[in-house]
Design an enzyme around this catalytic site. Structure first.
Site, PDB file in Angstrom:
ATOM      1  CD  GLU A  33      -2.113   3.665 -10.502  1.00 22.05           C
ATOM      2  OE1 GLU A  33      -2.303   4.504  -9.600  1.00 22.05           O
ATOM      3  OE2 GLU A  33      -2.899   2.749 -10.758  1.00 22.05           O
ATOM      4  CB  THR A  35      -1.670  10.993 -13.601  1.00 19.17           C
ATOM      5  OG1 THR A  35      -2.606  10.248 -12.817  1.00 19.17           O
ATOM      6  CG2 THR A  35      -1.356  10.226 -14.865  1.00 19.17           C
ATOM      7  CB  ALA A 121      -2.088  -5.360  -1.052  1.00 20.01           C
ATOM      8  N   GLY A 122      -0.834  -2.212  -2.051  1.00 16.96           N
ATOM      9  CA  GLY A 122      -1.130  -1.113  -2.979  1.00 16.96           C
ATOM     10  C   GLY A 122      -2.571  -0.653  -2.884  1.00 16.96           C
ATOM     11  CB  SER A 125      -3.285  -0.115   4.502  1.00 13.53           C
ATOM     12  OG  SER A 125      -1.908  -0.145   4.216  1.00 13.53           O
ATOM     13  CB  SER A 126      -0.379   4.459   4.761  1.00 12.93           C
ATOM     14  OG  SER A 126      -0.229   4.779   3.412  1.00 12.93           O
ATOM     15  CG  ASP A 171      -3.009   6.627  -2.558  1.00  8.86           C
ATOM     16  OD1 ASP A 171      -3.451   6.495  -3.712  1.00  8.86           O
ATOM     17  OD2 ASP A 171      -1.863   6.289  -2.222  1.00  8.86           O
ATOM     18  CE1 TYR A 221       4.203   7.152  -5.833  1.00  9.42           C
ATOM     19  CE2 TYR A 221       5.293   8.931  -4.675  1.00  9.42           C
ATOM     20  CZ  TYR A 221       4.188   8.427  -5.327  1.00  9.42           C
ATOM     21  OH  TYR A 221       3.076   9.221  -5.483  1.00  9.42           O
TER      22      TYR A 221
END
Ligand code: GLA
Length: 378
Positions: A33, A35, A121-122, A125-126, A171, A221
């Protein structure tokens, strides 16, 4: 009604006739994460939750969108000054613009889309939305000539240039390259990756959603990323991928305590991903789980992207003898990802739901993970 039917029906009602259906998936990340933007390793996979779109070129230079879930429409042109006002539409506008900037073709189209990737929710979705449209635009207007990594980069640049999130590539990569029953270890420096059969015999992977809204736009972030970049600059290296703990110790008095903590997490996380991949290959789930707990600890204490609810979920997982548990994704809310042995599964789900509800007044949402395909034409 199934998602597919809902979308095709809405398309017929709104635009008449039918388009072509495309889908792309949300993702999980077993470990690795924060990274990706540090040139390190990630270990994600696409899941069986998707964004689906029905799309048809309309012979104009305008794009007409209907978001079924939001019951909202947006129409815009393809020039930079045509940016729509709604955030959800900017993801699609961004994908079109980034495709054009790379020399690709985009023409007007009509589209209806909807999905079942939980928002905020992480689960990215984007990224699912971006890669669904990037894939479709490539298929409809570019004869599939834009290569897959570029499709992922189109999504990532959309986040950077149209949504204000300075995200890494994980992602969009997972969403584009996802393959049923496989995780992918991506080296975010060389961009080389490998598919790993996802085999966790006697165990299940389950997400527990705190329902604390995770929103990376305007979130800290970008600040985390800046910390890492400052430390790398101090060390005279491009990214923290090339730093060892000893290098960090050597410059400790030249950087802030906060930047030191952020870098300490990232450097430790690099090795944890490699450990997990090796352990998974040997069927050593105990080590996989231990590293997951270590990642949670680091994300909570050093990277400070957890919240009370997520730490609470992690504590219960430990008490329940869950093999591994940690915050997943960017943090600041969203889910924990849990590796649970079959014999402990039911008890864990029951207990975590009850205890969480008692404490916070609402039950968490439970999503069993099924590793599935990424972007595709249906
Ligand atoms: C978000 C970003 C990714 C990655 C993760 C943290 O999901 O979009 O690029 O940085 O956070 O690992």
């Amino acid at each position: 009604m199934e998602l597919k039917e809902k979308i095709t029906k809405a398309f017929a009602d709104r635009f008449g006739g039918e388009g072509t259906l495309y889908a792309s998936a949300g993702r999980i990340n077993l470990i690795g994460e924060h990274t990706d933007y540090n040139g390190g390793f990630v270990f994600p996979g696409a899941i069986d939750k998707v964004i689906m779109a029905d799309i048809r070129p309309n012979g104009t230079d305008k794009i007409n969108l209907y978001s079924l879930d939001l019951d909202d429409t947006s129409t815009f042109g393809l020039n930079e000054e045509d940016a729509p006002s709604q955030q959800w539409a900017r993801y699609i506008f961004g994908v079109c613009r980034e495709t054009i900037k790379r020399g690709g073709t985009v023409k007007g189209f009509d589209a209806v889309f909807a999905g079942n990737v939980p928002l905020g929710a992480g689960l990215s979705s984007s990224a699912a939305l971006e890669s669904c449209f990037a894939f479709a635009v490539n298929n409809l207007f570019n004869d599939d000539k834009i290569e897959k990594f570029e499709l992922a980069r189109i999504g990532q640049s959309t986040e950077h240039n149209y949504c204000g999130v300075n995200c890494g590539i994980m992602d969009q990569f997972a969403s584009v390259f996802g393959k049923k029953d496989h995780l992918m270890r991506l080296d975010c420096r060389s961009m080389e990756f490998e598919y790993f059969p996802f085999d966790i015999k006697g165990h299940k992977l389950v997400l527990v959603d705190s329902v604390v809204k995770h929103e990376l736009v305007d979130s800290p972030y970008n600040k985390r990323r800046e910390s890492c970049e400052r430390v790398a600059a101090q060390l005279g290296i491009e990214t923290l991928r090339d730093a060892e703990m000893a290098d960090l110790e050597a410059i400790k008095d030249r950087i802030s305590e906060e930047d030191y903590m952020r870098a300490r997490f990232v450097i430790g996380e690099k090795q944890r991903v490699l450990d997990v991949c090796e352990a998974l290959g040997k069927g050593d789930l105990k080590t996989v789980g231990e590293r997951m707990y270590q990642t949670h600890e680091g994300l909570s204490k050093d990277y400070e992207v957890s919240c009370e609810e997520l730490d609470f979920l992690n504590d219960i997982a430990r008490e329940e003898g869950v093999t591994g548990s940690r915050i997943m994704g960017g943090g600041f809310g969203g889910c924990t990802i849990n590796l649970v042995s079959d014999d402990k599964y039911d008890h864990f789900i029951k207990t975590v739901s009850e205890k969480f509800e008692k404490r916070y007044g609402h039950a968490p949402k439970i999503y069993p993970v099924i590793i599935s395909d990424g972007a595709r034409k249906l």
